[in-house]
Design an enzyme around this catalytic site. Sequence first.
Site, mmCIF file in Angstrom:
data_model
loop_
_atom_site.group_PDB
_atom_site.id
_atom_site.type_symbol
_atom_site.label_atom_id
_atom_site.label_comp_id
_atom_site.label_asym_id
_atom_site.label_seq_id
_atom_site.Cartn_x
_atom_site.Cartn_y
_atom_site.Cartn_z
ATOM 1 N N ASP A 33 41.123 33.986 36.575
ATOM 2 C CA ASP A 33 40.017 34.179 35.647
ATOM 3 C C ASP A 33 39.737 32.907 34.844
ATOM 4 O OD1 ASP A 33 37.994 35.581 34.410
ATOM 5 O OD2 ASP A 33 39.303 36.566 32.951
ATOM 6 N N GLU A 80 32.736 44.274 41.864
ATOM 7 C CA GLU A 80 31.856 44.064 40.716
ATOM 8 C C GLU A 80 31.132 42.719 40.791
ATOM 9 O OE1 GLU A 80 34.980 45.074 40.523
ATOM 10 O OE2 GLU A 80 34.807 47.116 39.726
ATOM 11 N N ASN A 81 31.716 41.762 41.512
ATOM 12 C CA ASN A 81 31.072 40.442 41.622
ATOM 13 C C ASN A 81 29.745 40.483 42.359
ATOM 14 O OD1 ASN A 81 34.250 38.697 41.961
ATOM 15 N ND2 ASN A 81 33.016 39.068 40.132
ATOM 16 N N ARG A 203 47.582 36.770 35.119
ATOM 17 C CA ARG A 203 46.158 36.660 34.819
ATOM 18 C C ARG A 203 45.956 35.492 33.862
ATOM 19 N NH1 ARG A 203 41.426 40.870 34.036
ATOM 20 N NH2 ARG A 203 39.796 39.372 33.507
#
Length: 307
Positions: A33, A80-81, A203
């Site tokens: 991310d 979702e992208n 992450r």
Amino acid sequence: MLRWARSLARDGYEQLLRRELSGVPDHVAVIQDGNRRYAREQGEEPSEGHREGAETTEALLRWCEELGVEEVTLYTFSTENFDRPEDQREHLFDLIERKLREFADADRVHENEVHIRAIGETDMLPERVRDAIEYAESRTASYDRLNLNIALAYGGRAEMLGAARDVAEEVDAGDLDPADVDVETVEERLYDGPTRDVDLIVRTGGDERISNFLPWYVNGNEAAAYFCAPYWPEFRKIDFLRAIRTYENRTQSWRRTRARRALALIRAVGAAEAPKARRVLGRFEDALPSGEREALEEDVDAEPAAD
């Protein structure tokens, strides 16, 4: 001079962290991310952030190879992208296609016997990306030293819902008895995913959530989680070693908890009445502090339990 000193200090700290580690996770999953936010802060286009992020991905694979990690799963493109603007999507598809082909042809991939696979609803992807997936998978199909799973068009909730629907349809058709539904039944209906549960999920970018990523393989295994502030293009080997240290601490805590629970049961009912607890204690008693280990002689029959 200052840059040289910082580099020297970083190298020294890396070596210190490496010496502190006594083991590594088998399977690391990474949510990469912060590419776009990194680019904005640098005054660059989002595409530049993704390009630099791809370089970090290559570095991560080198670190995993050096440390002996056996499986890596990268959250590269989620379902979702698809909601992103078309120009951003097309750039990502171009980058994914190019990197898949580069990885498939890279000497180090073949030298280290890296098996590349895509997981997710890949039929949603453009044909050129699907062709690159097929190329990378076919070029590395015979390898098994390091499994590299690239999550493309992946959504954990959709994966779980799909498996649940498949089970429900088979039960409704009379092909499956509800009493026979178990973990294996569900796993057989998930995507063709990782070969093992996740031990450590990382992450970057500051958010502390796993964003619908590998819920079956992460939550079911109570994986260690490491959240860090650097954006993905800024992620360094030091950060990765810190993540592994978090995994080791989590594993040690888990082992200690198992040993204490087993000991509490044995104290309550006796070793003879709790043979499974005695075996668990035998496996994990080394995780107890020295004072607690010394007290075991007084509380538990010292004879080893039968296998």
